[in-house]
Design an enzyme around this catalytic site. Sequence first.
Site, PDB file in Angstrom:
ATOM      1  N   ASP A   1       0.850  -1.202   0.000  1.00  0.00           N
ATOM      2  CA  ASP A   1       0.000   0.000   0.000  1.00  0.00           C
ATOM      3  C   ASP A   1       0.881   1.246   0.000  1.00  0.00           C
ATOM      4  OD1 ASP A   1      -2.298   1.505   0.081  1.00  0.00           O
ATOM      5  OD2 ASP A   1      -3.124   0.572   1.874  1.00  0.00           O
TER       6      ASP A   1
ATOM      7  N   CYS B   1      -4.002   4.939  -2.189  1.00  0.00           N
ATOM      8  CA  CYS B   1      -4.455   4.164  -3.334  1.00  0.00           C
ATOM      9  C   CYS B   1      -4.458   5.080  -4.550  1.00  0.00           C
ATOM     10  CB  CYS B   1      -5.853   3.618  -3.057  1.00  0.00           C
ATOM     11  SG  CYS B   1      -6.569   2.797  -4.479  1.00  0.00           S
TER      12      CYS B   1
END
Length: 299
Positions: free
Chosen positions: A18, A242
Site C-alpha cells: 500500500d 491508493c
Amino acid sequence: MSGGLPSRVRLVEVGPRDGLQNEKTEVPTAIKIELIDRLAATGLTRIEATSFVSPKWVPQMADAAEVYAGIHPRPGVRYPVLVPNEKGYQRARRAGVKEIAVFTAASEAFSQNNTHASIDESIDRFQPVMEQALADGVTVRGYVSTVLGCPYQGEVPLRDVLRVAQRLHELGCYEISLGDTIGIGTPTQARTMLRAVAEFIPIDALAVHFHDTYGQALANILACLEEGVTVIDSAVSGAGGCPYAPGASGNVASEDVVYMLHGMGISTGIDLPKLVATGHWLATQLGRETGSRVGKALA
Ligand code: HMG
Ligand code: MG
C-alpha cells in the site's frame, strides 16, 4: 482482554504494497526487497509484500515477481500479496506465494474506478481464485474498501459494508480487513461500523485498515480496540495511498501504532526502535521526511 482492551495485537504491515503502490518516483526492486527484510527483522509477522495487479494500471508493482523472489523468508513471518483476478493468481503462484489478499469495496463508484468492475463483478473475478487458492492450501485475506466513505459517491451505507464483508467471509477469507480508504471516518463512526460487522462475523476474523488523511487513524484504532479488534493494518513511516482514491494520504504509521499499543500495555512482539530506524531508512530512500510522528520524535 484486560480493562476492555486486548493484551496482544497483531500488526499487518502493508507498507511494501500500500505504501509503495502510490509512489510517483520509481522505487528500485532491491530497495523494496531490503524494506521487506528489514521489516521482518523488527518482529512483524505479517508483511504484505507486493501486488500482482495489472502493471498497466499500477506500474509501481510491475516487479512483483522479482520482489517476491528476492525476499529472504524469515521463519514465522507470512508475506501475503494482493491478487485481483486469475491472471494475478497464476503469476503469484509461479512466484511461490503462499498467502494472497483479494479486494473489493463497499462503494460501487470506488469499485468501478479501482477495478473497472461493479462490486459483484469484482467478486465474480476472484471467486474462482479463492476456490483454487483454498484447494492449493493458499490462505486468503479479504479487503473491503471505503467502509467509512467514498471519494466518488460520498456516504457509504452500512448495509453495503455488511453485505460485502459477509460475502468475503462466506467465500472463505480467514480475515477481513475493513478499509477507511480515504481516512475520512471518526471514532464513533468507526466503532458503529465495526460493531455492526462484528454482529455477523467473529471479531477474531476482522482487521481494521485506516488511512490517516484527516488525522483520525489512531483515535479510530483505539475505538476499534475497545470493540475487541486485535488485528491492525499499518505502514512503516506512514507511507501509502491508493492511486484510485484521490486525495487520500498514507496509512497510519506502524511506528505510531506500536508506540500507542506498547504505551497502553498491549504487546505486539515488535521492536519499536528497529521499526523507527526502518521508517527513517525508507524515508531517506524516498527522499523525504518520515510520515510517522513517533519516528520524528525519536529521530
Ligand atoms: P481491466 O483493465 O479492467 O481488464 O483490469 P483486463 O482484465 O482486460 O486487463 C487489462 C490488461 O491488463 C490486459 O493486458 C490484461 O492481460 C492485463 P493487455 O491485453 O491490455 O495487454 N492484466 C494483468 N496483467 C498482470 N497481472 C494481472 C492482470 N490482470 C489483467 N493480474 C484489473 C482489471 C482489476 C486487473 C485492474 O483494474 C487492476 O489491476 N486494478 C488494480 C487496482 C489496484 O491495484 N488498486 C490498489 C489496490 S486496492 C487498495 O489500495 C485498497 C486497500 O489498501 C484497502 C483500502 O485502503 O481500502 C487494499
Ligand atoms: Mg489501503
